[in-house]
Design a protein around this motif. Structure first.
Motif, PDB file in Angstrom:
ATOM      1  N   TYR A 188     -46.303-124.164 -24.001  1.00  0.00           N
ATOM      2  CA  TYR A 188     -44.889-124.314 -23.686  1.00  0.00           C
ATOM      3  C   TYR A 188     -44.274-125.230 -24.734  1.00  0.00           C
ATOM      4  O   TYR A 188     -44.176-126.426 -24.558  1.00  0.00           O
ATOM      5  CB  TYR A 188     -44.722-124.893 -22.276  1.00  0.00           C
ATOM      6  N   GLU A 189     -43.909-124.644 -25.870  1.00  0.00           N
ATOM      7  CA  GLU A 189     -43.302-125.409 -26.960  1.00  0.00           C
ATOM      8  C   GLU A 189     -41.881-124.905 -27.158  1.00  0.00           C
ATOM      9  O   GLU A 189     -41.527-123.822 -26.697  1.00  0.00           O
ATOM     10  CB  GLU A 189     -44.081-125.186 -28.258  1.00  0.00           C
ATOM     11  N   ARG A 190     -41.067-125.677 -27.861  1.00  0.00           N
ATOM     12  CA  ARG A 190     -39.714-125.217 -28.157  1.00  0.00           C
ATOM     13  C   ARG A 190     -39.810-124.137 -29.232  1.00  0.00           C
ATOM     14  O   ARG A 190     -40.259-124.398 -30.344  1.00  0.00           O
ATOM     15  CB  ARG A 190     -38.864-126.387 -28.640  1.00  0.00           C
TER      16      ARG A 190
ATOM     17  N   GLN B  71     -50.756-115.366 -31.229  1.00  0.00           N
ATOM     18  CA  GLN B  71     -52.042-114.675 -31.356  1.00  0.00           C
ATOM     19  C   GLN B  71     -52.928-115.447 -32.326  1.00  0.00           C
ATOM     20  O   GLN B  71     -52.549-115.637 -33.479  1.00  0.00           O
ATOM     21  CB  GLN B  71     -51.777-113.256 -31.881  1.00  0.00           C
ATOM     22  N   GLN B  72     -54.072-115.893 -31.847  1.00  0.00           N
ATOM     23  CA  GLN B  72     -54.974-116.643 -32.737  1.00  0.00           C
ATOM     24  C   GLN B  72     -56.196-115.821 -33.104  1.00  0.00           C
ATOM     25  O   GLN B  72     -56.680-115.016 -32.318  1.00  0.00           O
ATOM     26  CB  GLN B  72     -55.480-117.915 -32.039  1.00  0.00           C
ATOM     27  N   ILE B  73     -56.688-116.089 -34.301  1.00  0.00           N
ATOM     28  CA  ILE B  73     -58.032-115.661 -34.664  1.00  0.00           C
ATOM     29  C   ILE B  73     -58.769-116.945 -35.014  1.00  0.00           C
ATOM     30  O   ILE B  73     -58.278-117.753 -35.814  1.00  0.00           O
ATOM     31  CB  ILE B  73     -58.048-114.716 -35.882  1.00  0.00           C
TER      32      ILE B  73
ATOM     33  N   ALA C 255     -62.808-119.096 -35.355  1.00  0.00           N
ATOM     34  CA  ALA C 255     -64.257-118.990 -35.509  1.00  0.00           C
ATOM     35  C   ALA C 255     -64.879-120.343 -35.186  1.00  0.00           C
ATOM     36  O   ALA C 255     -64.298-121.389 -35.514  1.00  0.00           O
ATOM     37  CB  ALA C 255     -64.601-118.569 -36.937  1.00  0.00           C
ATOM     38  N   GLU C 256     -66.026-120.313 -34.532  1.00  0.00           N
ATOM     39  CA  GLU C 256     -66.703-121.555 -34.148  1.00  0.00           C
ATOM     40  C   GLU C 256     -68.180-121.440 -34.489  1.00  0.00           C
ATOM     41  O   GLU C 256     -68.778-120.368 -34.308  1.00  0.00           O
ATOM     42  CB  GLU C 256     -66.553-121.816 -32.637  1.00  0.00           C
ATOM     43  N   LEU C 257     -68.724-122.534 -34.976  1.00  0.00           N
ATOM     44  CA  LEU C 257     -70.151-122.583 -35.318  1.00  0.00           C
ATOM     45  C   LEU C 257     -70.747-123.743 -34.533  1.00  0.00           C
ATOM     46  O   LEU C 257     -70.358-124.892 -34.739  1.00  0.00           O
ATOM     47  CB  LEU C 257     -70.285-122.784 -36.831  1.00  0.00           C
TER      48      LEU C 257
ATOM     49  N   ASP D 256     -57.923-133.661 -29.228  1.00  0.00           N
ATOM     50  CA  ASP D 256     -58.739-134.877 -29.150  1.00  0.00           C
ATOM     51  C   ASP D 256     -60.203-134.692 -29.515  1.00  0.00           C
ATOM     52  O   ASP D 256     -60.920-135.660 -29.689  1.00  0.00           O
ATOM     53  CB  ASP D 256     -58.671-135.448 -27.726  1.00  0.00           C
ATOM     54  N   TYR D 257     -60.674-133.448 -29.591  1.00  0.00           N
ATOM     55  CA  TYR D 257     -62.126-133.291 -29.686  1.00  0.00           C
ATOM     56  C   TYR D 257     -62.707-133.499 -31.084  1.00  0.00           C
ATOM     57  O   TYR D 257     -63.918-133.454 -31.265  1.00  0.00           O
ATOM     58  CB  TYR D 257     -62.597-131.945 -29.121  1.00  0.00           C
ATOM     59  N   TYR D 258     -61.879-133.741 -32.066  1.00  0.00           N
ATOM     60  CA  TYR D 258     -62.421-133.796 -33.424  1.00  0.00           C
ATOM     61  C   TYR D 258     -63.213-135.065 -33.719  1.00  0.00           C
ATOM     62  O   TYR D 258     -62.885-136.157 -33.255  1.00  0.00           O
ATOM     63  CB  TYR D 258     -61.304-133.643 -34.455  1.00  0.00           C
ATOM     64  N   THR D 259     -64.271-134.884 -34.476  1.00  0.00           N
ATOM     65  CA  THR D 259     -65.049-136.002 -35.025  1.00  0.00           C
ATOM     66  C   THR D 259     -65.271-135.676 -36.502  1.00  0.00           C
ATOM     67  O   THR D 259     -65.423-134.511 -36.871  1.00  0.00           O
ATOM     68  CB  THR D 259     -66.435-136.099 -34.359  1.00  0.00           C
TER      69      THR D 259
ATOM     70  N   ALA E 270     -48.320-125.001 -41.061  1.00  0.00           N
ATOM     71  CA  ALA E 270     -49.779-124.824 -40.961  1.00  0.00           C
ATOM     72  C   ALA E 270     -50.117-123.370 -40.666  1.00  0.00           C
ATOM     73  O   ALA E 270     -49.733-122.836 -39.636  1.00  0.00           O
ATOM     74  CB  ALA E 270     -50.350-125.717 -39.878  1.00  0.00           C
ATOM     75  N   VAL E 271     -50.820-122.742 -41.587  1.00  0.00           N
ATOM     76  CA  VAL E 271     -51.322-121.393 -41.327  1.00  0.00           C
ATOM     77  C   VAL E 271     -52.449-121.485 -40.309  1.00  0.00           C
ATOM     78  O   VAL E 271     -52.634-120.626 -39.455  1.00  0.00           O
ATOM     79  CB  VAL E 271     -51.879-120.748 -42.616  1.00  0.00           C
ATOM     80  N   GLY E 272     -53.206-122.563 -40.403  1.00  0.00           N
ATOM     81  CA  GLY E 272     -54.310-122.730 -39.472  1.00  0.00           C
ATOM     82  C   GLY E 272     -54.978-124.066 -39.707  1.00  0.00           C
ATOM     83  O   GLY E 272     -54.659-124.777 -40.671  1.00  0.00           O
ATOM     84  N   GLY E 273     -55.889-124.397 -38.802  1.00  0.00           N
ATOM     85  CA  GLY E 273     -56.568-125.677 -38.956  1.00  0.00           C
ATOM     86  C   GLY E 273     -57.826-125.715 -38.116  1.00  0.00           C
ATOM     87  O   GLY E 273     -58.086-124.808 -37.314  1.00  0.00           O
TER      88      GLY E 273
HETATM   89  P1  HAM Z   1     -54.159-125.655 -33.661  1.00  0.00           P
HETATM   90  O1  HAM Z   1     -53.868-126.327 -34.945  1.00  0.00           O
HETATM   91  O2  HAM Z   1     -53.537-126.220 -32.445  1.00  0.00           O
HETATM   92  O3  HAM Z   1     -55.727-125.658 -33.524  1.00  0.00           O
HETATM   93  O4  HAM Z   1     -53.760-124.137 -33.757  1.00  0.00           O
HETATM   94  C1  HAM Z   1     -54.307-123.331 -34.779  1.00  0.00           C
HETATM   95  C2  HAM Z   1     -53.256-122.433 -35.376  1.00  0.00           C
HETATM   96  O5  HAM Z   1     -52.678-121.618 -34.359  1.00  0.00           O
HETATM   97  C3  HAM Z   1     -52.059-123.156 -35.977  1.00  0.00           C
HETATM   98  O6  HAM Z   1     -52.340-123.600 -37.277  1.00  0.00           O
HETATM   99  C4  HAM Z   1     -51.035-122.041 -35.994  1.00  0.00           C
HETATM  100  O7  HAM Z   1     -51.259-121.134 -37.054  1.00  0.00           O
HETATM  101  C5  HAM Z   1     -51.329-121.341 -34.693  1.00  0.00           C
HETATM  102  N1  HAM Z   1     -50.453-121.847 -33.635  1.00  0.00           N
HETATM  103  C6  HAM Z   1     -50.648-122.903 -32.812  1.00  0.00           C
HETATM  104  N2  HAM Z   1     -49.622-123.059 -31.956  1.00  0.00           N
HETATM  105  C7  HAM Z   1     -48.756-122.051 -32.238  1.00  0.00           C
HETATM  106  C8  HAM Z   1     -47.487-121.650 -31.693  1.00  0.00           C
HETATM  107  N3  HAM Z   1     -46.926-122.281 -30.669  1.00  0.00           N
HETATM  108  N4  HAM Z   1     -46.880-120.566 -32.242  1.00  0.00           N
HETATM  109  C9  HAM Z   1     -47.449-119.898 -33.276  1.00  0.00           C
HETATM  110  N5  HAM Z   1     -48.630-120.232 -33.816  1.00  0.00           N
HETATM  111  C10 HAM Z   1     -49.280-121.297 -33.309  1.00  0.00           C
HETATM  112  C11 HAM Z   1     -56.418-125.095 -32.502  1.00  0.00           C
HETATM  113  O8  HAM Z   1     -55.932-124.389 -31.655  1.00  0.00           O
HETATM  114  C12 HAM Z   1     -57.916-125.377 -32.554  1.00  0.00           C
HETATM  115  N6  HAM Z   1     -58.561-124.677 -31.438  1.00  0.00           N
HETATM  116  C13 HAM Z   1     -58.507-124.966 -33.888  1.00  0.00           C
HETATM  117  C14 HAM Z   1     -59.968-125.202 -33.941  1.00  0.00           C
HETATM  118  C15 HAM Z   1     -60.940-124.276 -33.778  1.00  0.00           C
HETATM  119  N7  HAM Z   1     -60.568-126.349 -34.148  1.00  0.00           N
HETATM  120  C16 HAM Z   1     -61.871-126.192 -34.115  1.00  0.00           C
HETATM  121  N8  HAM Z   1     -62.118-124.926 -33.865  1.00  0.00           N
END
Ligand code: HAM
Length: 423
Positions: free
Chosen positions: A113-115, A125-127, A129-131, A260-263, A279-282
């Protein structure tokens, strides 16, 4: 009744899905090359999973979750991210007893629930990967290099990779205290959220976008100066491997990420064409998460990326994206009921192997030809009285305008050759 999808959600109509499939397909192919298998977890989980996994002090948990109670009064939450679910599945299915590392990827909707704004939605939609099961710098290297390769595979070039370390149980507490001490002296310049963060989780202040907080953050002591020897050695090894592989990354000591889970290692890939949501991703390393959700201590590292943002970045770069594939063949008919039926049956037969359109609206031949033209079909097969009598089909090449009489037995091959030419 509102005929409108909820704010922050969108329909992906058929003319756009091919672009999505291109991204998803390219990702799947590379992920499998790296030995990742697909996991599909539920779209909702027990709320507690995210409270423990993502962390109670995060914006996600505090403000952004879609939480509801079901008919039996249980608190459930639409998943805001995928990592906590992957850790939960790893514990639930006792995969810690199996071979290591465990490498999975996922693809699916996440809810926050973001603005809403460009690149930020309430369903995205996310893609990811986890190891799981490897604490070595090599694992971090694998994930960061995989991430950059995935983005290259879809044709993205203008990316910037940032890396930081958020320390571990040995060095983070001291850094957090140093940070808190600094921030307490600047409370009046911080936004109300950050004033709370100072006590709850001061690292979050580094993430705040409010102008006053950014000014304060600029003077914050650097976590890079507070890393313990192990965290420092880990980071140096990761950076050295990336350097060896020719992968460009910059160390950004302000990068903390919103979970919070990062180390130790955290990373983000940004793109200049994305505006505020750059951010494209992280991702990053999360050595405590599996324990946090009830499993034995198991290190992990992963990342995820938003498909909408990848598409926005590709569009900003002008990378051509696929649209709807036109039919290969359009079957049209000039005659009465007998010919119309023959056309339907012929289309049915050809659709065993080809993309075929046929009229089901009883349109005139002229209108069928117009529709065939609009559809982009390379070949038109004409079914008329003469064709039925001679058992030869009239095939028109819509590019050259030429017509040929094709014996029934040769029809598929003829059309195939034409469609290969079209591709
Ligand atoms: P996050 O940075 O919260 O990380 O989200 C990852 C990516 O999802 C963001 O960089 C962005 O591309 C996309 N994203 C997040 N929120 C939105 C939104 N409201 N609208 C559009 N795109 C969005 C995670 O979710 C972690 N689970 C990443 C991770 C995986 N860390 C370790 N393993």
């Amino acid at each position: 009744m509102t005929v409108k999808a909820p704010r922050g959600t969108q329909d992906i109509l058929p003319d756009r899905t091919p672009a999505w499939e291109r991204v998803e397909g390219a990702f799947r192919e590379v992920l499998e090359r790296y030995g990742f298998g697909e996991i599909r977890t539920p779209v909702f989980e027990h709320t507690e999973l995210f409270l423990r996994g993502v962390g109670e002090s995060t914006d996600i948990v505090q403000k952004e979750m879609y939480t509801f109670t079901d008919r039996k009064g249980r608190s459930l939450t639409l998943r805001p991210e995928g990592t906590a679910s992957v850790a939960r599945a790893f514990v639930e299915h006792k995969l810690y007893a199996g071979p290591r590392p465990w490498k999975v990827y996922y693809l699916g909707p996440m809810f926050r629930y973001e603005r809403p704004q460009a690149g930020r939605y309430r369903q995205h939609q996310q893609i990811g990967a986890e190891l799981l099961g490897a604490d070595s710098p090599a694992a971090d290297f694998e994930m960061i290099s995989l991430f950059t390769r995935l983005l290259a595979a879809v044709g993205l070039t203008g990316v910037r990779a940032l890396v930081n370390s958020v320390g571990d149980a040995a060095c983070r507490p001291a850094y957090t205290e140093a940070l808190r001490a600094y921030l307490r002296e600047h409370l009046d310049a911080l936004c109300p959220d950050c004033v709370r963060r100072v006590e709850m989780n001061p690292l979050r202040v580094l993430d705040c976008k409010v102008e006053g907080c950014r000014t304060v953050a600029a003077g914050i002591p650097s976590i890079q100066d507070h890393l313990c020897a192990d965290c420092r050695a880990h980071q140096e090894r990761v950076l050295a491997l990336l350097r060896e592989a020719g992968i460009e990354v910059a160390v950004d000591d302000r990068l903390v990420r919103g979970l919070d889970y990062y180390t130790r290692t955290v990373f983000e890939i940004q793109h200049g064409g994305l505006g505020a949501q750059n951010a494209v991703g992280g991702g990053g390393r999360y050595d405590r998460l599996v324990e946090e959700v009830g499993g034995p201590a198991t290190p992990g590292v992963g990342f995820s990326t938003g498909v909408e943002r990848i598409l926005l970045a590709l569009e900003a770069e002008g990378v051509p994206l696929p649209g709807v594939r036109p039919p290969e063949v359009s079957v049209v008919t000039a005659g009465g009921d007998r010919e119309r039926e023959a056309a339907l049956l012929l289309a049915h037969r050809l659709r065993g192997r080809l993309r075929v359109e046929v009229d089901i609206l009883d349109r005139s031949l002229g209108n069928q030809m117009k529709a065939a033209n609009r559809s982009g079909a390379r070949a038109v097969v004409i079914v008329g009285e003469g064709e039925l009598a001679s058992k030869q089909w009239t095939v028109k090449d819509m590019v050259s305008g030429e017509q040929a009489a094709v014996p029934d037995a040769d029809l598929e091959k003829h059309l195939f050759d034409m469609s290969r030419d079209q591709a």
